[in-house]
Design a protein around this motif. Structure first.
Motif, short mmCIF file in Angstrom:
data_model
loop_
_atom_site.label_atom_id
_atom_site.label_comp_id
_atom_site.label_asym_id
_atom_site.label_seq_id
_atom_site.Cartn_x
_atom_site.Cartn_y
_atom_site.Cartn_z
N GLN A 135 0.82 -1.21 0.00
CA GLN A 135 0.00 0.00 0.00
C GLN A 135 0.85 1.26 0.00
O GLN A 135 0.50 2.26 -0.63
CB GLN A 135 -0.93 -0.01 1.22
CG GLN A 135 -2.04 -1.04 1.14
CD GLN A 135 -2.87 -1.07 2.40
OE1 GLN A 135 -2.50 -0.50 3.43
NE2 GLN A 135 -4.02 -1.72 2.33
N GLU A 136 1.98 1.22 0.71
CA GLU A 136 2.82 2.40 0.82
C GLU A 136 3.52 2.74 -0.49
O GLU A 136 3.68 3.91 -0.84
CB GLU A 136 3.85 2.22 1.94
CG GLU A 136 3.27 2.23 3.34
CD GLU A 136 2.75 3.61 3.71
OE1 GLU A 136 3.44 4.60 3.45
OE2 GLU A 136 1.64 3.68 4.26
N VAL A 137 3.99 1.72 -1.21
CA VAL A 137 4.81 1.99 -2.39
C VAL A 137 4.00 2.06 -3.67
O VAL A 137 4.48 2.58 -4.68
CB VAL A 137 5.93 0.92 -2.54
CG1 VAL A 137 6.77 0.85 -1.29
CG2 VAL A 137 5.34 -0.44 -2.88
N GLU A 138 2.77 1.54 -3.68
CA GLU A 138 2.04 1.45 -4.94
C GLU A 138 1.78 2.81 -5.57
O GLU A 138 1.97 3.00 -6.77
CB GLU A 138 0.71 0.70 -4.74
CG GLU A 138 -0.26 1.40 -3.82
CD GLU A 138 -1.60 0.69 -3.77
OE1 GLU A 138 -1.84 -0.16 -4.64
OE2 GLU A 138 -2.40 0.99 -2.86
N THR A 139 1.34 3.79 -4.78
CA THR A 139 1.02 5.09 -5.33
C THR A 139 2.27 5.80 -5.83
O THR A 139 2.30 6.38 -6.92
CB THR A 139 0.30 5.95 -4.28
OG1 THR A 139 -0.88 5.27 -3.85
CG2 THR A 139 -0.07 7.30 -4.85
N ALA A 140 3.35 5.75 -5.01
CA ALA A 140 4.60 6.41 -5.41
C ALA A 140 5.15 5.82 -6.70
O ALA A 140 5.56 6.54 -7.62
CB ALA A 140 5.62 6.30 -4.28
N PHE A 141 5.17 4.50 -6.80
CA PHE A 141 5.68 3.86 -8.00
C PHE A 141 4.80 4.16 -9.20
O PHE A 141 5.28 4.43 -10.31
CB PHE A 141 5.76 2.34 -7.79
CG PHE A 141 6.97 1.90 -6.99
CD1 PHE A 141 7.92 2.80 -6.58
CD2 PHE A 141 7.14 0.56 -6.64
CE1 PHE A 141 9.03 2.40 -5.84
CE2 PHE A 141 8.24 0.15 -5.92
CZ PHE A 141 9.18 1.07 -5.51
N ALA A 142 3.47 4.12 -9.01
CA ALA A 142 2.56 4.31 -10.13
C ALA A 142 2.67 5.72 -10.70
O ALA A 142 2.62 5.91 -11.92
CB ALA A 142 1.13 4.03 -9.69
N GLU A 143 2.81 6.72 -9.85
CA GLU A 143 2.94 8.09 -10.34
C GLU A 143 4.21 8.28 -11.15
O GLU A 143 4.20 8.91 -12.22
CB GLU A 143 2.92 9.06 -9.16
CG GLU A 143 1.56 9.18 -8.47
CD GLU A 143 1.61 10.08 -7.26
OE1 GLU A 143 2.74 10.47 -6.86
OE2 GLU A 143 0.54 10.38 -6.71
N GLN A 144 5.32 7.74 -10.66
CA GLN A 144 6.58 7.88 -11.38
C GLN A 144 6.55 7.11 -12.70
O GLN A 144 7.02 7.59 -13.73
CB GLN A 144 7.74 7.38 -10.50
CG GLN A 144 7.99 8.22 -9.27
CD GLN A 144 8.49 9.60 -9.61
OE1 GLN A 144 9.21 9.80 -10.59
NE2 GLN A 144 8.11 10.59 -8.82
#
Length: 442
Positions: A253-262
């Motif tokens: 949950q923590e990394v999914e948004t950061a990775f998806a935006e990049q």
């Protein structure tokens, strides 16, 4: 376990003292009907069960006269062995069906397991201990045994396969281009792919005419290097000490948004420097002069806007600039402001060309082709290309290097514990004829 086995061998519960024990023999299956691994596991289980019954009968007889500690210890050892065999039989295999279980399913089955089934549970437990307490001795030993190409003990530890698959699945749902593009998982840092840009020459000849030698097909080598993408979520000691918290789920949950935006930004506009190369970074050329290595464009005829009359005609031209094989799986890609302008278009009967989603989870459509909304696409402006149309599964390739690594850092931001999470991903156009752009230019 002992009670279960006694009920199986003695129907109707435990027999009265001194009554004979009725045993049911299990017929062995023909060797041709069983796989090698299943044979070994089933035979081992049946042999252990027969030994268990014999030891238990001996114990019952010994109890009639006096207690025997040796019989009790022997029975306990065999009982533990049976429990271990039952546990192994329920573990998922690498494929097909095994003793008491089925093959590995879900997203994790697409690229195999780095660890043997007997080590998977141990690796998951060791990883959770590393995340919660920082203990790395068990995890280091397991990854050294695995000899994984993605294992890097000095730069972090591989997350369990379930977590890695979960993150990739979440990224596919969030990152718009990843969801429609082709995807390949590799074990090397660079993925190279040959591509035939022209086929072999052919022709018609008479029955006795000479056959001229055909030309050799032209091949292009496409290279997709993987670049490092990182996220660094932080957690408090209280969160990690809470046994109710699912560590795998929390990391995903923590990394999914950061990775998806990049990723979403790089797959569209990335320049290829320490990031994937986006499809808008490649050279463009008018479709009438298209050549391999460039993205073909259709112009609106008016700089910065759609034509005042028959505006939908340019969209039809864009659709049919694709070959029939590419149109079958084509998608529109645009941001929300562009979609707001496009959805105002009507046909001659006053019907809107844009149609809402037909069901839950479906996309809106334009001229019967689904629309993918990507916020990193440019806005409508003179000479901009805010609308893309094509078969992205064939036209754009996302390359993931196997493995998602986590490095635990309890020192840099005390009292927080940082989790430096990294993955390697690349991307680029693999078929320049499968993607077309609408240029808002004269």
């Amino acid at each position: 376990m002992t009670d279960i086995m006694e009920r199986k061998s003695k129907p109707g519960g435990a027999p009265e003292h001194g009554s004979p024990v009725r045993e049911t023999k299990v017929a062995a299956m023909p060797a041709s009907d069983r796989g090698g691994d299943t044979d070994a596991g089933l035979d081992e289980f049946l042999n252990a069960f027969e030994e268990f019954k014999a030891a238990n009968d001996s114990r019952l007889k010994a109890l009639e006269t006096r207690g025997d500690v040796l019989h009790d210890e022997k029975l306990d050892r065999i009982n533990c062995a049976l429990d271990e065999l039952m546990l192994k039989s329920r573990r998922p295999g690498l494929g097909g069906s095994g003793l008491g279980g089925s093959g590995l399913g879900g997203a994790g089955a697409t690229h195999g397991s780095r660890f043997a089934p007997s080590q998977a549970i141990e690796h998951r437990s060791a990883f959770e201990a590393y995340i919660r307490t920082g203990r790395e001795d068990r995890l280091r030993g397991l990854e050294e045994k695995a000899l994984s190409v993605a294992s890097d003990p000095d730069g972090g530890y591989l997350v369990p396969q379930e977590t890695e698959s979960q993150v990739l699945s979440r990224l596919a749902n969030i990152s718009p281009i990843r969801a429609i593009a082709g995807n390949r998982q590799v074990s090397a840092s660079v993925f190279k792919k040959p591509f035939a840009t022209t086929g072999a020459a052919t022709g018609w000849v008479g029955e006795t005419d000479a056959r001229a030698q055909t030309a050799t097909p032209t091949l292009a080598e496409l290279s997709f290097p993987t670049m490092e993408l990182y996220a660094m979520p932080a957690a408090t000691a209280s969160l990690l000490e809470d046994a109710a918290v699912n560590v795998d789920e929390w990391i995903a949950q923590e990394v999914e948004t950061a990775f998806a935006e990049q990723e979403g930004a790089a797959f569209i506009n990335g320049d290829g420097a320490n990031k994937p190369r986006g499809f808008l970074d490649y050279p463009t050329v008018d479709e009438s002069g298209w050549a391999w290595g460039k993205i073909g464009t259709i112009s609106t005829g008016v700089a910065g806007t759609l034509p005042a009359s028959d505006a939908s005609d340019v969209l039809i031209d864009l659709i049919y600039s694709l070959k029939a094989g590419h149109r079958q799986n084509a998608n529109w890609v645009m941001n929300r402001s562009t979609q707001a302008e496009i959805r105002k278009l009507k046909d001659a009967d006053g019907n809107y060309l844009w149609q809402p989603p037909a069901g839950v989870g479906a996309n809106a459509s334009l001229m019967n082709f689904p629309i993918t909304e990507a916020e990193d696409m440019p806005d409508i402006a003179p000479d901009a290309t805010p609308v893309a149309f094509g078969d992205f599964a064939r036209g754009y390739l996302v390359v993931d290097r196997m493995g998602l690594r986590v490095l635990r850092d309890p020192y840099s931001a005390k009292p927080y514990v940082l989790f430096y999470t990294t993955k390697r991903v690349g991307g680029g156009v693999q078929d320049f004829d499968a993607i077309k752009l609408l240029a808002f230019s004269a």
